[in-house]
Design a protein around this motif. Sequence first.
Motif, PDB file in Angstrom:
ATOM      1  N   ASP A   1    -105.063  16.888 -54.894  1.00  0.00           N
ATOM      2  CA  ASP A   1    -105.327  16.520 -56.287  1.00  0.00           C
ATOM      3  C   ASP A   1    -105.890  17.668 -57.114  1.00  0.00           C
ATOM      4  O   ASP A   1    -105.894  17.616 -58.348  1.00  0.00           O
ATOM      5  N   ASP A   2    -106.388  18.718 -56.449  1.00  0.00           N
ATOM      6  CA  ASP A   2    -106.923  19.881 -57.148  1.00  0.00           C
ATOM      7  C   ASP A   2    -105.964  21.064 -57.170  1.00  0.00           C
ATOM      8  O   ASP A   2    -106.236  22.070 -57.814  1.00  0.00           O
ATOM      9  N   HIS A   3    -104.849  20.959 -56.451  1.00  0.00           N
ATOM     10  CA  HIS A   3    -103.862  22.044 -56.389  1.00  0.00           C
ATOM     11  C   HIS A   3    -102.477  21.431 -56.579  1.00  0.00           C
ATOM     12  O   HIS A   3    -102.090  20.543 -55.818  1.00  0.00           O
ATOM     13  N   ASP A   4    -101.735  21.918 -57.575  1.00  0.00           N
ATOM     14  CA  ASP A   4    -100.401  21.378 -57.803  1.00  0.00           C
ATOM     15  C   ASP A   4     -99.326  22.168 -57.078  1.00  0.00           C
ATOM     16  O   ASP A   4     -98.136  21.849 -57.163  1.00  0.00           O
ATOM     17  N   GLY A   5     -99.719  23.208 -56.362  1.00  0.00           N
ATOM     18  CA  GLY A   5     -98.764  23.915 -55.530  1.00  0.00           C
ATOM     19  C   GLY A   5     -97.862  24.882 -56.247  1.00  0.00           C
ATOM     20  O   GLY A   5     -96.878  25.359 -55.682  1.00  0.00           O
ATOM     21  N   PHE A   6     -98.177  25.233 -57.479  1.00  0.00           N
ATOM     22  CA  PHE A   6     -97.347  26.193 -58.202  1.00  0.00           C
ATOM     23  C   PHE A   6     -97.764  27.635 -57.942  1.00  0.00           C
ATOM     24  O   PHE A   6     -96.954  28.547 -58.035  1.00  0.00           O
ATOM     25  N   ALA A   7     -99.038  27.850 -57.664  1.00  0.00           N
ATOM     26  CA  ALA A   7     -99.546  29.211 -57.490  1.00  0.00           C
ATOM     27  C   ALA A   7     -99.648  29.544 -56.001  1.00  0.00           C
ATOM     28  O   ALA A   7    -100.431  28.950 -55.273  1.00  0.00           O
ATOM     29  N   GLY A   8     -98.848  30.523 -55.560  1.00  0.00           N
ATOM     30  CA  GLY A   8     -98.901  30.947 -54.177  1.00  0.00           C
ATOM     31  C   GLY A   8     -99.757  32.185 -54.013  1.00  0.00           C
ATOM     32  O   GLY A   8     -99.990  32.933 -54.957  1.00  0.00           O
ATOM     33  N   ALA A   9    -100.249  32.403 -52.797  1.00  0.00           N
ATOM     34  CA  ALA A   9    -101.065  33.582 -52.503  1.00  0.00           C
ATOM     35  C   ALA A   9    -100.596  34.153 -51.171  1.00  0.00           C
ATOM     36  O   ALA A   9    -100.165  33.408 -50.287  1.00  0.00           O
ATOM     37  N   PRO A  10    -100.662  35.484 -50.992  1.00  0.00           N
ATOM     38  CA  PRO A  10    -100.277  36.072 -49.708  1.00  0.00           C
ATOM     39  C   PRO A  10    -101.057  35.432 -48.568  1.00  0.00           C
ATOM     40  O   PRO A  10    -102.235  35.116 -48.704  1.00  0.00           O
ATOM     41  N   CYS A  11    -100.385  35.241 -47.447  1.00  0.00           N
ATOM     42  CA  CYS A  11    -100.999  34.535 -46.317  1.00  0.00           C
ATOM     43  C   CYS A  11    -100.659  35.245 -45.017  1.00  0.00           C
ATOM     44  O   CYS A  11     -99.505  35.634 -44.794  1.00  0.00           O
ATOM     45  N   ASP A  12    -101.664  35.400 -44.166  1.00  0.00           N
ATOM     46  CA  ASP A  12    -101.470  35.948 -42.828  1.00  0.00           C
ATOM     47  C   ASP A  12    -101.462  34.779 -41.844  1.00  0.00           C
ATOM     48  O   ASP A  12    -102.513  34.209 -41.542  1.00  0.00           O
ATOM     49  N   PRO A  13    -100.285  34.366 -41.327  1.00  0.00           N
ATOM     50  CA  PRO A  13    -100.215  33.175 -40.469  1.00  0.00           C
ATOM     51  C   PRO A  13    -100.893  33.355 -39.118  1.00  0.00           C
ATOM     52  O   PRO A  13    -101.036  32.371 -38.374  1.00  0.00           O
ATOM     53  N   SER A  14    -101.325  34.569 -38.803  1.00  0.00           N
ATOM     54  CA  SER A  14    -102.027  34.766 -37.536  1.00  0.00           C
ATOM     55  C   SER A  14    -103.496  34.368 -37.631  1.00  0.00           C
ATOM     56  O   SER A  14    -104.186  34.277 -36.612  1.00  0.00           O
ATOM     57  N   LYS A  15    -103.977  34.121 -38.836  1.00  0.00           N
ATOM     58  CA  LYS A  15    -105.365  33.732 -39.042  1.00  0.00           C
ATOM     59  C   LYS A  15    -105.471  32.222 -39.224  1.00  0.00           C
ATOM     60  O   LYS A  15    -104.540  31.586 -39.741  1.00  0.00           O
ATOM     61  N   PRO A  16    -106.587  31.597 -38.830  1.00  0.00           N
ATOM     62  CA  PRO A  16    -106.759  30.150 -39.005  1.00  0.00           C
ATOM     63  C   PRO A  16    -106.609  29.746 -40.466  1.00  0.00           C
ATOM     64  O   PRO A  16    -107.023  30.469 -41.372  1.00  0.00           O
ATOM     65  N   LEU A  17    -106.022  28.581 -40.652  1.00  0.00           N
ATOM     66  CA  LEU A  17    -105.770  28.059 -41.996  1.00  0.00           C
ATOM     67  C   LEU A  17    -106.609  26.801 -42.205  1.00  0.00           C
ATOM     68  O   LEU A  17    -106.543  25.867 -41.409  1.00  0.00           O
ATOM     69  N   ALA A  18    -107.403  26.785 -43.258  1.00  0.00           N
ATOM     70  CA  ALA A  18    -108.248  25.625 -43.571  1.00  0.00           C
ATOM     71  C   ALA A  18    -107.471  24.642 -44.444  1.00  0.00           C
ATOM     72  O   ALA A  18    -106.940  25.019 -45.493  1.00  0.00           O
ATOM     73  N   LEU A  19    -107.417  23.399 -43.987  1.00  0.00           N
ATOM     74  CA  LEU A  19    -106.765  22.337 -44.745  1.00  0.00           C
ATOM     75  C   LEU A  19    -107.803  21.304 -45.149  1.00  0.00           C
ATOM     76  O   LEU A  19    -108.481  20.723 -44.301  1.00  0.00           O
ATOM     77  N   ALA A  20    -107.924  21.077 -46.441  1.00  0.00           N
ATOM     78  CA  ALA A  20    -108.851  20.068 -46.954  1.00  0.00           C
ATOM     79  C   ALA A  20    -108.313  18.670 -46.622  1.00  0.00           C
ATOM     80  O   ALA A  20    -107.170  18.514 -46.190  1.00  0.00           O
ATOM     81  N   PRO A  21    -109.117  17.620 -46.804  1.00  0.00           N
ATOM     82  CA  PRO A  21    -108.628  16.260 -46.563  1.00  0.00           C
ATOM     83  C   PRO A  21    -107.366  15.969 -47.379  1.00  0.00           C
ATOM     84  O   PRO A  21    -107.268  16.337 -48.542  1.00  0.00           O
ATOM     85  N   TYR A  22    -106.406  15.334 -46.752  1.00  0.00           N
ATOM     86  CA  TYR A  22    -105.145  14.943 -47.376  1.00  0.00           C
ATOM     87  C   TYR A  22    -104.463  16.123 -48.086  1.00  0.00           C
ATOM     88  O   TYR A  22    -103.930  15.976 -49.187  1.00  0.00           O
ATOM     89  N   MET A  23    -104.481  17.259 -47.448  1.00  0.00           N
ATOM     90  CA  MET A  23    -103.862  18.448 -48.040  1.00  0.00           C
ATOM     91  C   MET A  23    -102.530  18.736 -47.360  1.00  0.00           C
ATOM     92  O   MET A  23    -102.383  18.596 -46.149  1.00  0.00           O
ATOM     93  N   THR A  24    -101.564  19.137 -48.167  1.00  0.00           N
ATOM     94  CA  THR A  24    -100.275  19.599 -47.683  1.00  0.00           C
ATOM     95  C   THR A  24    -100.146  21.077 -48.022  1.00  0.00           C
ATOM     96  O   THR A  24    -100.527  21.498 -49.110  1.00  0.00           O
ATOM     97  N   ALA A  25     -99.642  21.856 -47.088  1.00  0.00           N
ATOM     98  CA  ALA A  25     -99.519  23.302 -47.283  1.00  0.00           C
ATOM     99  C   ALA A  25     -98.097  23.742 -46.973  1.00  0.00           C
ATOM    100  O   ALA A  25     -97.453  23.213 -46.055  1.00  0.00           O
ATOM    101  N   LEU A  26     -97.622  24.711 -47.730  1.00  0.00           N
ATOM    102  CA  LEU A  26     -96.311  25.294 -47.485  1.00  0.00           C
ATOM    103  C   LEU A  26     -96.464  26.797 -47.351  1.00  0.00           C
ATOM    104  O   LEU A  26     -96.976  27.460 -48.254  1.00  0.00           O
ATOM    105  N   LEU A  27     -96.042  27.318 -46.218  1.00  0.00           N
ATOM    106  CA  LEU A  27     -95.972  28.758 -46.004  1.00  0.00           C
ATOM    107  C   LEU A  27     -94.504  29.144 -46.086  1.00  0.00           C
ATOM    108  O   LEU A  27     -93.673  28.589 -45.352  1.00  0.00           O
ATOM    109  N   THR A  28     -94.169  30.056 -46.959  1.00  0.00           N
ATOM    110  CA  THR A  28     -92.765  30.402 -47.133  1.00  0.00           C
ATOM    111  C   THR A  28     -92.601  31.871 -47.479  1.00  0.00           C
ATOM    112  O   THR A  28     -93.475  32.467 -48.121  1.00  0.00           O
ATOM    113  N   THR A  29     -91.492  32.420 -47.047  1.00  0.00           N
ATOM    114  CA  THR A  29     -91.147  33.798 -47.409  1.00  0.00           C
ATOM    115  C   THR A  29     -90.301  33.831 -48.671  1.00  0.00           C
ATOM    116  O   THR A  29     -89.975  34.905 -49.173  1.00  0.00           O
ATOM    117  N   GLU A  30     -89.937  32.662 -49.172  1.00  0.00           N
ATOM    118  CA  GLU A  30     -89.040  32.548 -50.323  1.00  0.00           C
ATOM    119  C   GLU A  30     -89.803  32.182 -51.585  1.00  0.00           C
ATOM    120  O   GLU A  30     -90.858  31.544 -51.522  1.00  0.00           O
TER     121      GLU A  30
END
Length: 295
Positions: free
Chosen positions: A244-273
């Motif tokens: 509800d606080d993130h609409d998913g339009f703004a992406g940020a560089p991500c290192d998938p080898s590091k732990p990823l924090a997911l807030a309650p009821y959060m959906t995340a998309l990691l993409t190269t595209e």
Amino acid sequence: FFALYRVAANHLKSCFPGIKVGGYGGCGFYAIDSEGGIESTPFRKSFVTWFEDFLKFVTDPKTKAPLDFYSWHLYVKETPERIARHAAYVRRMLDAAGLAKTENIFDEWNRIGKSWTAYDEMKSEVGAACVAEAFCLMQRSSIDKAMYYDALPTRVYCGILNFGDKKESRTTTYHAFRYWNGLYRLGTAVESAADAPHLDVAAAKGANGGKAVLLVNDTPEPRTVELALKGADGAKFSLYLLDDDHDGFAGAPCDPSKPLALAPYMTALLTTEPMPLTASRAPVRKAFAGQDDSK
């Protein structure tokens, strides 16, 4: 009803051999894994009886009828794991009846709760997480097609659009569909699995080397996720977050080898595209299909 189906289905097939004929929009199979209450009433139990008797009817040589697809519904109270169980039941029953080629169509589904607040939750991060997890489950299931109910803004069951004077018509749940589109555009599903309850995942790759991973935390608790990606060495991922606080339009560089924090009821998309802001719109017709005199 069975007699009506037999006559109509056989007649339609004789007139139009190439069409698909089926049905009948079964209203769920709650009795196979009943959670008690209304689900244990004789009426709800009859849904299973109708289905099993229908399969016997259309496969009996005396009353045989074509069944190119079987369609059914399910509304989940909280998390959508029941979808996978019911899909497996439908596929198992069809196969046992000798209908291995009959499509398994899940033609009405959504998240529903015990009170009117459930209709607000459909539009929130809660509904979005449920939808995203359902997508992951269905991708690995025997379901051939699935239809979310619904997208009509004036209905309380509409989870993807707001109605009225709100500036933003698209809900958080709408963006869960957009995230899934990010995988769909790549074209090929790849193997994926999660090792915790209601933490789900799906992944895809494209012909051009594109890669994407969808993660869903469908719980009210924050979680830390560690990823183990194979075949993604050197890939540069961007991370998009949805709640509800993130609409998913703004992406940020991500290192998938590091732990990823997911807030309650959060959906995340990691993409190269690049993530499309919205799906491309089809041209608007000025006449009904088949009645356009300009073509």
